[in-house]
Design an enzyme around this catalytic site. Structure first.
Site, mmCIF file in Angstrom:
data_model
loop_
_atom_site.group_PDB
_atom_site.id
_atom_site.type_symbol
_atom_site.label_atom_id
_atom_site.label_comp_id
_atom_site.label_asym_id
_atom_site.label_seq_id
_atom_site.Cartn_x
_atom_site.Cartn_y
_atom_site.Cartn_z
ATOM 1 N N LYS A 52 3.203 10.124 5.258
ATOM 2 C CA LYS A 52 4.091 9.128 4.530
ATOM 3 C C LYS A 52 5.525 9.298 5.229
ATOM 4 C CE LYS A 52 1.385 8.570 0.666
ATOM 5 N NZ LYS A 52 1.254 8.875 -0.975
ATOM 6 N N GLN A 96 3.779 12.459 -5.706
ATOM 7 C CA GLN A 96 2.206 12.378 -4.933
ATOM 8 C C GLN A 96 1.510 13.077 -6.088
ATOM 9 O OE1 GLN A 96 1.336 11.322 -2.095
ATOM 10 N NE2 GLN A 96 -0.868 11.862 -2.440
ATOM 11 N N ASP A 119 5.210 2.959 -5.964
ATOM 12 C CA ASP A 119 3.333 3.048 -6.022
ATOM 13 C C ASP A 119 2.895 2.116 -6.990
ATOM 14 O OD1 ASP A 119 2.211 5.277 -4.428
ATOM 15 O OD2 ASP A 119 3.390 6.629 -5.686
HETATM 16 N N1 GUN Z 1 -2.682 10.371 -4.721
HETATM 17 C C1 GUN Z 1 -3.686 9.727 -3.994
HETATM 18 N N2 GUN Z 1 -3.188 8.367 -3.809
HETATM 19 C C2 GUN Z 1 -2.080 8.313 -4.199
HETATM 20 C C3 GUN Z 1 -0.917 7.197 -4.102
HETATM 21 O O1 GUN Z 1 -1.300 6.124 -3.465
HETATM 22 N N3 GUN Z 1 0.425 7.693 -4.380
HETATM 23 C C4 GUN Z 1 0.559 8.751 -5.074
HETATM 24 N N4 GUN Z 1 1.615 8.912 -5.465
HETATM 25 N N5 GUN Z 1 -0.324 9.740 -5.127
HETATM 26 C C5 GUN Z 1 -1.769 9.579 -4.776
#
Ligand code: GUN
Length: 285
Positions: A52, A96, A119
């Site tokens: 990211k 995350q 998200d």
């Molecule tokens: N953990 C697994 N996929 C995601 C996601 O798309 N966003 C976040 N914040 N955590 C995750």
């Protein structure tokens, strides 16, 4: 034999668009910025967070990483989220998941300013997605919509089967397909006759988290098969939830793992960060 949908290529196109949008915002004196928060040392989370941050630097989005220790308390994390909510150079906040057991994920998600929730996990944004009036699209489902568009297959009126009902993928995915007038079935671990249901799917989207769970005999001839799985096998290799070798004999289009859905999730996150920068700039005027 199925055509492979190239997620890397499609995501590059999205990131190229985002880079142009980021440039335009910079010209207006607006700097899109993403805060990425990781708690503990989950190796998969570390890989995602690094990807990211790398994507941010590729497209001209400012990013900050907050890496907190495994033993961080809920209060400490809430305090950080509150600070990031107030921080002017931060347009989007991504915490995350999963979080360590002592922290309640819902409490943290609820604390994020919905206008910075890139998200689309906050209940306000989930509700907006439900009624089809959203600011932020959920990252993985929206990326999948782009991949399906790439095939040229019409969605309206088709049977879409979603395998898995998570808040992150399965449920919002079903909603986006419904908005496009598919007939949607959500299946899960308690579903009976899963094989027969999958065999009816013109579009089969699999997010169940079990390696090679869907085999060729469950796939309808010519179907679009989207594999959201990311499973690490004992030999260290990555594999999806779909058994690629047999499913690709039946499908019309199929996503690979890696190089299918994963890059699209990140590309949508970049789009959402631009959207957040625009939203927050409008709000502060
Ligand atoms: N953990 C697994 N996929 C995601 C996601 O798309 N966003 C976040 N914040 N955590 C995750």
């Amino acid at each position: 034999m199925a055509q492979t949908i190239n997620g890397k290529q499609v995501s590059q196109r999205v990131k190229d668009e985002v880079r142009e949008q980021a440039l335009k915002l910079h010209e207006q004196g607006i700097t899109p910025g993403l805060a990425v928060v990781i708690v503990g040392d989950n190796p998969a989370s570390r890989v995602y967070v690094n990807s990211k941050k790398k994507a941010c630097s590729e497209v001209g989005i400012y990013s900050e990483e907050y890496a907190l220790p495994q033993e961080t308390t809920q209060e400490e994390l809430l305090k950080l989220v509150e600070e990031l909510n107030q921080k002017e150079d931060i347009s989007g906040i991504l915490v995350q998941l999963p979080l360590p057991a002592q922290i309640d994920e819902k409490t943290i998600i609820n604390a994020i300013n919905p206008n910075k929730d890139v998200d689309a996990f906050h209940p306000v944004n989930v509700g907006k997605i439900m009624i089809g009036d959203y600011d932020f699209l959920p990252c993985t489902p929206a990326g999948i919509m782009d991949l399906i568009a790439e095939t040229g297959v019409e969605i309206e009126g088709k049977n879409c089967v979603v395998v898995g009902r998570s808040n992150i993928v399965g449920k919002p995915m079903a909603m986006l397909m419904l908005h496009k007038n598919a007939t949607v079935t959500i299946t899960h671990s308690k579903t009976r006759n899963l094989k027969e249901i999958c065999q009816q799917a013109d579009i089969l989207i699999v997010a169940i988290g079990k390696a090679n769970f869907i085999t060729g005999e469950m796939v309808k001839e010519g179907a679009v098969v989207i594999d959201v799985g990311m499973n690490r096998l004992e030999d260290g290799k990555l594999c999806g939830d779909v058994e690629f070798a047999s499913a690709s004999q039946k499908a019309g289009f199929i996503t690979p793992v890696p190089g299918g859905v994963g890059p699209m999730t990140i590309a949508t996150l970049m789009r959402n960060t631009i959207k957040a920068a625009e939203l927050n700039a409008t709000k502060s005027k």
